[in-house]
Write an enzyme that holds these catalytic residues in place. Structure first.
Site, PDB file in Angstrom:
ATOM      1  N   LYS A 162       0.827  -1.210   0.000  1.00 37.34           N
ATOM      2  CA  LYS A 162       0.000   0.000   0.000  1.00 37.34           C
ATOM      3  C   LYS A 162       0.863   1.262   0.000  1.00 37.34           C
ATOM      4  O   LYS A 162       2.025   1.225   0.423  1.00 37.34           O
ATOM      5  CB  LYS A 162      -0.953  -0.023   1.187  1.00 37.34           C
ATOM      6  CG  LYS A 162      -0.282  -0.018   2.518  1.00 37.34           C
ATOM      7  CD  LYS A 162      -1.274  -0.441   3.607  1.00 37.34           C
ATOM      8  CE  LYS A 162      -0.683  -0.211   4.974  1.00 37.34           C
ATOM      9  NZ  LYS A 162      -1.218  -1.142   5.975  1.00 37.34           N
ATOM     10  N   ARG A 169     -11.546  -0.623  12.856  1.00 28.66           N
ATOM     11  CA  ARG A 169     -11.162   0.189  11.697  1.00 28.66           C
ATOM     12  C   ARG A 169     -11.924  -0.338  10.484  1.00 28.66           C
ATOM     13  O   ARG A 169     -12.864   0.277  10.021  1.00 28.66           O
ATOM     14  CB  ARG A 169      -9.650   0.130  11.500  1.00 28.66           C
ATOM     15  CG  ARG A 169      -9.168   1.044  10.394  1.00 28.66           C
ATOM     16  CD  ARG A 169      -7.658   1.089  10.284  1.00 28.66           C
ATOM     17  NE  ARG A 169      -7.065  -0.139   9.792  1.00 28.66           N
ATOM     18  CZ  ARG A 169      -5.784  -0.254   9.402  1.00 28.66           C
ATOM     19  NH1 ARG A 169      -4.990   0.798   9.476  1.00 28.66           N
ATOM     20  NH2 ARG A 169      -5.306  -1.399   8.967  1.00 28.66           N
ATOM     21  N   TYR A 174      13.980  30.786  10.522  1.00 30.53           N
ATOM     22  CA  TYR A 174      12.691  31.430  10.788  1.00 30.53           C
ATOM     23  C   TYR A 174      12.398  31.500  12.271  1.00 30.53           C
ATOM     24  O   TYR A 174      12.743  30.595  13.030  1.00 30.53           O
ATOM     25  CB  TYR A 174      11.563  30.640  10.119  1.00 30.53           C
ATOM     26  CG  TYR A 174      11.474  30.890   8.627  1.00 30.53           C
ATOM     27  CD1 TYR A 174      11.226  32.162   8.117  1.00 30.53           C
ATOM     28  CD2 TYR A 174      11.624  29.829   7.731  1.00 30.53           C
ATOM     29  CE1 TYR A 174      11.131  32.387   6.753  1.00 30.53           C
ATOM     30  CE2 TYR A 174      11.523  30.032   6.362  1.00 30.53           C
ATOM     31  CZ  TYR A 174      11.281  31.320   5.879  1.00 30.53           C
ATOM     32  OH  TYR A 174      11.190  31.527   4.535  1.00 30.53           O
TER      33      TYR A 174
HETATM   34  C1  LIG Z   1      -0.564  -2.041   6.661  1.00 29.42           C
HETATM   35  C2  LIG Z   1      -1.106  -3.371   6.996  1.00 29.42           C
HETATM   36  C3  LIG Z   1      -0.267  -4.444   7.292  1.00 29.42           C
HETATM   37  C4  LIG Z   1       1.231  -4.289   7.427  1.00 29.42           C
HETATM   38  O1  LIG Z   1       1.517  -3.689   8.669  1.00 29.42           O
HETATM   39  P1  LIG Z   1       3.020  -3.417   9.138  1.00 29.42           P
HETATM   40  O2  LIG Z   1       2.849  -2.943  10.527  1.00 29.42           O
HETATM   41  O3  LIG Z   1       3.569  -2.378   8.241  1.00 29.42           O
HETATM   42  O4  LIG Z   1       3.756  -4.694   9.026  1.00 29.42           O
HETATM   43  C5  LIG Z   1      -0.847  -5.692   7.461  1.00 29.42           C
HETATM   44  N1  LIG Z   1      -2.207  -5.859   7.384  1.00 29.42           N
HETATM   45  C6  LIG Z   1      -3.030  -4.832   7.117  1.00 29.42           C
HETATM   46  C7  LIG Z   1      -4.487  -5.075   7.059  1.00 29.42           C
HETATM   47  C8  LIG Z   1      -2.524  -3.560   6.923  1.00 29.42           C
HETATM   48  O5  LIG Z   1      -3.353  -2.546   6.679  1.00 29.42           O
END
Ligand SMILES: *Cc1c(COP(=O)(O)O)cnc(C)c1O
Length: 357
Positions: free
Chosen positions: A38, A134, A251
């Site tokens: 992703k 989620r 800044y």
């Molecule tokens: C992003 C994600 C993972 C991977 O998680 P990491 O902590 O980066 O290893 C695995 N399963 C789902 C459903 C995710 O959204």
């Protein structure tokens, strides 16, 4: 025509990536290791990461977004299992089916969209929420889904606290996941992300889904000897200057020198993903030492204390994270996590991929 090089560069080491893949697969015992791709493979570049993982033996890949999944299908050919984490939204089914993608169905509503759009008899994955709230159906909805005859190839859930070494959420979610499993005797099952792989053999099931640890982040949010650094962010020194005692830097004049110091102005800033929250703890690595950032981070530049360092000259590069400054440590100094640093690297940063093999 020659083009001026960028003042910052991001390098991905594909050999380190495949070494991490092998480490995670071994840690997961006999389980299959899928690649989490992703967000353009956590910002490292989805297509070369996918190709490297395929060459390393990965056959299952997860991504978010139908468009990215279609591109993966093109790249990897018909034999890869490509899962879409956001599932099947109202009009997604025809595209998912056309490209032979596997939606991770997240709700009763998504199951209905999938069935209505032609997915009735095709294999899908089912996400069961075991406590994160989620995505995913609730465990108490799973029995009806199982008896509805939906062809489920994979039942998965996600750990809210996989990156904590001893968190009570982990055994709680494990128990909830185990309770659902018998409802789908023909499906494969998957629970563990990077951290989950290191929670013990019970968490690996049929498939593990590592993301950040493939890309060089420790499974527990801190540097880990077992995981090789993969991504390096570096930037060029544009100017070195002496700042007299009593003068300020940058800044808001928020840093004032209490003695004469020498600083380097480095060509990377928050537009490139070096977060402003690096003030006041941020560091860079240069010539064998960590050196503090001073004052505010600008859009294009930041200042580094190079007092006493003769090697600091315009044209030399400093490391923002990489083999000498672990991405987890750089993230902690900016008050965030490796995931955010990796996915924040900006578009004008020059990108290079290294691989010996
Ligand atoms: C992003 C994600 C993972 C991977 O998680 P990491 O902590 O980066 O290893 C695995 N399963 C789902 C459903 C995710 O959204």
């Amino acid at each position: 025509m020659s083009r001026a090089h960028a003042t910052s560069r991001f390098t991905v080491d594909l050999d380190a990536l495949t070494a991490n893949y092998a480490t995670l697969k071994a840690q997961a015992g006999g389980a299959e290791a899928a690649g989490m791709l992703k967000a353009n493979a956590y910002g490292l570049g989805g297509s070369h990461v996918a190709a490297a993982l395929w060459a390393a033996g990965a056959r299952s890949f997860f991504t978010a977004g139908v468009g990215g999944a279609e591109a993966l299908r093109q790249l990897l050919g018909p034999k890869a299992d490509v899962y879409v984490l956001d599932g099947c939204r109202r009009d997604d089914a025809p595209r998912l089916i056309d490209a032979g993608l596997i939606p991770v169905l997240n709700s009763i509503e998504q199951i209905a969209h999938w069935r209505a759009g032609g997915g009735e008899r095709r294999l899908a994955a089912l996400h069961v929420d075991t406590g994160m709230n989620r995505l995913g159906v609730r465990p108490e909805e799973a029995a009806d889904i199982a008896s509805s005859g939906l062809p489920v190839a994979l039942v998965m859930s996600h750990l809210a606290c996989g990156d904590f070494e001893n968190h009570p959420m982990n055994p709680r979610q494990l128990a909830a996941f185990r309770a659902v499993r018998p409802l789908f005797p023909n499906a494969r099952v998957s629970l563990a992300n990077s951290g989950g792989i290191f929670q013990g053999p019970d968490y690996s099931f049929d498939m593990v889904r590592p993301g950040v640890a493939l890309y060089g982040g420790g499974p527990f949010g801190k540097p880990d000897q077992r995981i090789a650094p993969v991504a390096t962010l570096e930037a060029e020194i544009l100017q070195v200057r002496d700042v007299p005692a009593g003068e300020s830097i940058g800044y808001a004049a928020s840093f004032e020198a209490d003695k004469p110091i020498r600083i380097a102005t480095v060509g990377v800033g928050y537009a490139d993903g070096v977060l402003r929250s690096n003030q006041p703890k941020g560091q860079v690595w240069f010539e064998g030492a960590l050196r503090p950032m001073l004052g505010r981070i600008s859009m294009d530049t930041l200042a580094v204390d190079m007092s006493g360092c003769e090697a600091a000259q315009a044209g030399r590069f400093v490391e923002l994270f990489g083999p000498n400054l672990p991405v987890d440590e750089a993230a902690a100094r900016a008050g965030t996590i490796a995931y955010e640093l990796l996915t924040s690297v900006g578009t004008r940063v020059e990108r290079t991929v290294n691989s010996a093999g």
